[in-house]
Scaffold this active site. Structure first.
Site, mmCIF file in Angstrom:
data_model
loop_
_atom_site.group_PDB
_atom_site.id
_atom_site.type_symbol
_atom_site.label_atom_id
_atom_site.label_comp_id
_atom_site.label_asym_id
_atom_site.label_seq_id
_atom_site.Cartn_x
_atom_site.Cartn_y
_atom_site.Cartn_z
ATOM 1 N N HIS A 1 0.828 -1.206 0.000
ATOM 2 C CA HIS A 1 0.000 0.000 0.000
ATOM 3 C C HIS A 1 0.862 1.254 0.000
ATOM 4 C CE1 HIS A 1 -3.449 -2.437 1.879
ATOM 5 N NE2 HIS A 1 -3.630 -2.291 0.594
ATOM 6 N N GLU B 1 8.532 -12.891 -23.303
ATOM 7 C CA GLU B 1 9.312 -12.704 -22.072
ATOM 8 C C GLU B 1 9.982 -13.989 -21.618
ATOM 9 O OE1 GLU B 1 6.739 -11.216 -18.971
ATOM 10 O OE2 GLU B 1 5.059 -12.442 -19.603
ATOM 11 N N ASP C 1 11.027 -9.962 -17.315
ATOM 12 C CA ASP C 1 11.181 -11.412 -17.221
ATOM 13 C C ASP C 1 12.185 -11.944 -18.232
ATOM 14 O OD1 ASP C 1 9.599 -12.367 -15.060
ATOM 15 O OD2 ASP C 1 7.826 -11.737 -16.176
ATOM 16 N N CYS D 1 7.195 -3.547 -23.204
ATOM 17 C CA CYS D 1 6.518 -2.996 -22.032
ATOM 18 C C CYS D 1 7.266 -3.271 -20.737
ATOM 19 C CB CYS D 1 5.087 -3.523 -21.950
ATOM 20 S SG CYS D 1 5.010 -5.303 -21.755
HETATM 21 C C1 PEP Z 1 7.885 -7.958 -17.996
HETATM 22 O O1 PEP Z 1 8.140 -9.082 -17.580
HETATM 23 O O2 PEP Z 1 8.691 -7.230 -18.591
HETATM 24 C C2 PEP Z 1 6.551 -7.370 -17.777
HETATM 25 C C3 PEP Z 1 6.201 -6.239 -18.322
HETATM 26 O O3 PEP Z 1 5.710 -8.029 -16.954
HETATM 27 P P1 PEP Z 1 5.804 -8.019 -15.359
HETATM 28 O O4 PEP Z 1 6.827 -7.008 -14.959
HETATM 29 O O5 PEP Z 1 4.447 -7.697 -14.868
HETATM 30 O O6 PEP Z 1 6.228 -9.430 -15.078
HETATM 31 MG MG MG Z 2 6.539 -10.414 -17.000
#
Ligand code: PEP
Ligand code: MG
Length: 576
Positions: free
Chosen positions: A191, A433, A457, A504
């Site tokens: 939080h 990933e 990842d 991302c």
């Molecule tokens: C990632 O693995 O780059 C990703 C965007 O997903 P998360 O960070 O939620 O695992």
């Molecule tokens: Mg990920």
């Protein structure tokens, strides 16, 4: 000088003196009471409960108007603790039986409760310990008639150092003299971390031992971008950070001036800059920072901090809200990605030795079509309200993609049967990933509409570095040649199949690597909203041809450190 690495909870840099908040220790004296004093003690307890309730409601109202409803909702859990009959009855019955003062009895019951909760191997209940502790201390303070010594006393801008901060502590920082805060414990999803982002003050959490290492008045550097805290910095470090700070201030204005312009290179290549979100109400910040869409909507947070699972309707309402708010821009909803470091107690996932390699994300969803299809139906239904796309996390090969798509077809059929509207042409993407997906990108590209590279990842799996383990953090290198080659392979495979590639993971928001990614042909960069103006600025300052040449040069280097240095120098040139 000591440098500690923690978890970057809120971006920005601050330098200032330490203001330490001790965990408020009350001295509660054990006193025998007379039989006839029992009613008065019970009354004292009831008055303390009422006063605490009033305080929390007041705080909730203030937070709601200052920061928004999402943050204010955190206090609902606190109000529930106040209504916990078991706790209240245990205090009253022990008070009668043991004939001891109510403050003492209450503190004993509270200790017992917290002890029990701490032993439970359940993330949801563990998180509740902080709520019980927070409310318990309020009640105790009111029982003892003490005023809270705390953040209100800060006379000059300071950096708060605490073992942990309760949500009410964090909320109280609003508009106070708080330059940054750092804590021993806490994770990205605590939080406190959520509050920190809304407050837009730099914060680093999960530093483990910072409270033991600093004294009031010590100078700290809090780097909320890198998740670093430097205690008692030497002159050279201070100079570097003052420079960074000045630069940040100076260039922030330059960045902001381009935030609403397209990310187009000087020779006309347009890329898309979008945002990552965890909660629907982040949409306002996304727009404020000039995002051209949402490239990653992490939906697992929707399941957190609750005992039950969200219903299809709840999912639908949230996705509809985001879709409508972002129209005409696109919103990529990622299906449930639990496991790894994100646990949801309601699904009772068994303990695993290697959770990141275990039953997570799409693997879990394929095994639990009930949960998966509920979410898919909600996304499909919401897709008529805007420009929604969906993507699957942790796909490791074509079979998983086909199985997921099969369930998507089933979800569509179920909606058709019920006569519910959805966009049959919804675009479906794959997160790349897992190294096996990166290496078979050409195969995957034939059966999907787009890729989104999840570097968080991908890096941990390719370099065999636990993304959450501070001991091997030095090996976690986005600029490692292995990662650049994988990224290039993914982009080339996608472009051969005429599909687009987004990124991302956090790497997409790393300003120094933007040029290389641009040069490799990345089509979309999705990142935390605050970084968007800077990325746009960088892309608008260079030519695509030059970026391609630069990426080619970077690909020839042998180590991540060399690439990073090469990229940093180039960035410094651009931002000069
Ligand atoms: C990632 O693995 O780059 C990703 C965007 O997903 P998360 O960070 O939620 O695992
Ligand atoms: Mg990920």
């Amino acid at each position: 000088m000591i440098q500690l690495k923690g978890i970057a909870a809120a971006s920005g840099i601050s330098i200032g003196p330490v203001y330490k908040i001790g965990s408020e220790e009350f001295v509660v004296v054990r006193q025998a009471i007379k039989w006839e004093d029992i009613p008065a003690q019970i009354q004292l307890f009831e008055e303390a409960l009422i006063k605490t309730r009033r305080e929390i409601i007041e705080l909730q109202k203030r937070i709601s108007s200052d920061m928004g409803q999402e943050e204010a909702q955190i206090f609902d859990a606190h109000l529930l603790v106040l209504e916990d009959r078991m706790l209240i009855e245990e205090v009253i019955s022990r008070l009668k039986k043991e004939q001891l003062n109510v403050a003492y009895v209450f503190s004993e019951v509270l200790k017992k409760y917290i002890g029990v909760f701490l032993k439970i191997e359940d993330e949801y209940l563990k998180e509740r310990t902080a709520d019980i502790n927070d409310v318990g201390r309020r009640i105790l303070r009111n029982l003892l008639g003490k005023e809270r010594k705390g953040l209100e006393d800060i006379k000059e801008k300071a950096i708060i150092v605490a073992h942990d901060l309760s949500p009410s502590d964090t909320a109280a920082m609003h508009t106070k003299n708080v330059a940054a805060f750092v804590t021993d414990i806490g994770g990205k999803t605590s939080h406190t971390a959520i509050m920190a982002k809304s407050l837009e003050i730099p914060a680093v959490v999960g530093l483990e031992t910072i409270t033991a290492k600093v004294n009031p008045g010590d100078i700290l550097i809090v780097d909320g971008i890198m998740g670093i805290v430097i205690i008692d910095p030497d002159e050279e470090t201070l100079r570097i950070y003052h420079q960074k700070l000045e630069k940040l201030k100076g260039i922030a204005e330059r960045f902001l001036s381009v935030k609403d312009l397209p990310a187009v290179t000087t020779d006309g290549r347009v890329v898309m800059i979008s945002a990552n979100i965890e909660f629907p109400d982040e949409v306002s910040s996304v727009k404020l920072h000039g995002s051209e869409g949402i490239g990653l909507y992490r939906t697992e947070f929707f399941y957190m901090n609750r005992k039950d699972s969200p219903s299809e309707e709840e999912h639908y309402q949230a996705y509809k809200y985001v879709a409508q708010a972002m129209e005409p821009h696109s919103v990529v909803i990622r299906t449930l990605d639990i496991g790894g470091d994100k646990f949801l107690s309601q699904f009772k996932i068994p303990y695993e030795m290697q959770p990141f390699l275990g039953w997570r994300a799409i693997r879990f969803c394929l095994a639990r079509p009930d949960i998966f299809k509920l979410q898919l139906r909600a996304i499909l239904r919401a897709s008529v309200h805007g420009n929604l796309k969906l993507m699957y996390p942790m796909i490791s090969g074509i079979d998983e993609l086909r199985q997921a798509n099969h369930l998507l077809d089933e979800a569509k059929k179920e909606l058709k049967k019920k006569g519910l509207a959805f966009n049959d042409q919804i675009r479906v993407g794959v997160m790349i990933e897992v190294p096996s997906a990166a290496m078979t990108a050409d195969i995957l590209a034939k059966e999907t509409d787009f890729f989104s590279i999840g570097t968080n990842d991908l890096i941990q799996y390719s370099l065999a570095v636990d993304r959450a383990n501070e001991k091997v953090a030095y090996l976690y290198e986005p600029a490692h040649p292995a990662i650049l080659r994988l990224v290039k392979n993914i982009i080339d495979a996608a472009h051969s199949a005429k599909i687009k590639v987004a990124m991302c993971g956090e790497m997409a928001g790393d300003p120094s690597l933007a040029l290389i990614l641009l040069g490799l042909g990345l089509d979309e960069f999705s990142m935390p909203p605050q970084i968007i103006p800077e990325l746009k600025y960088i892309i608008r300052a260079v030519g695509f041809k030059a970026a391609q040449e630069f990426a080619n040069e970077a690909m020839k280097l042998s180590t991540g450190v060399q690439v990073e240095e090469f990229a940093q120098n180039k960035l410094a040139e651009i931002l000069k």
